[in-house]
Design a protein around this motif. Structure first.
Motif: not given
Length: 142
Positions: A17, A81, A95-99, A102, A104, A107-108
């Motif tokens: 990550i 998430c 969405i997966n929380c780990n996304d 990052t 990038d 997604n946030s």
């Protein structure tokens, strides 16, 4: 020796990550590139400052209800998430929380806009710091 080798193998196999620390202007410019209206950028920057200190890889401490908050805007895993643990989530952003952790921020930004669209700015507990006058963001675009 075997333990050291095992740790090295596991570290290489774990998902990486990438995270970074932004600042007010870098966040504003990246959000503008993603279509966020310029009139909202100062508010988003204020929220990111107070929620995560502009850090993309932050997972907040466990909340009283057992949930956690992820990323720049501290998106809640009970509603927005899906946590990697598999615990129940409404996963409103699909969405997966780990996304959200990052470097990038796409997604946030997308998920934070969905939260704001559904609940308004007051969805963030730090809103009280961001609801009044904020310095103009225009200096970030010169």
């Amino acid at each position: 020796m075997k333990a050291v080798l095992l740790i090295c193998v596991l570290a290489l196999a774990a998902p990486v990550i990438l995270a970074r620390t932004m600042d007010r202007c870098s966040l504003a410019r990246e959000m503008a590139k993603r279509g966020v209206p310029r009139g909202e950028l100062a508010r988003w920057a204020c929220i990111a400052e107070h929620e995560s200190s502009y850090r993309t890889g932050v997972v907040g401490p466990t909340n009283p209800d057992g949930s956690n908050d992820y990323g720049l805007f501290q998106i809640n895993d009970r509603y927005w998430c899906q946590p990697a643990s598999g615990k129940f989530s409404y996963n409103g952003c699909r969405i997966n929380c780990n996304d959200l952790l990052t470097d990038d921020i796409s997604n946030s930004v997308r998920c934070a806009q969905a939260v704001m669209g559904a609940q308004g700015w007051s969805a963030w507990s730090v809103w009280r710091f961001c609801s009044g006058y904020l310095p103009p963001i225009d200096d970030c675009f010169k």
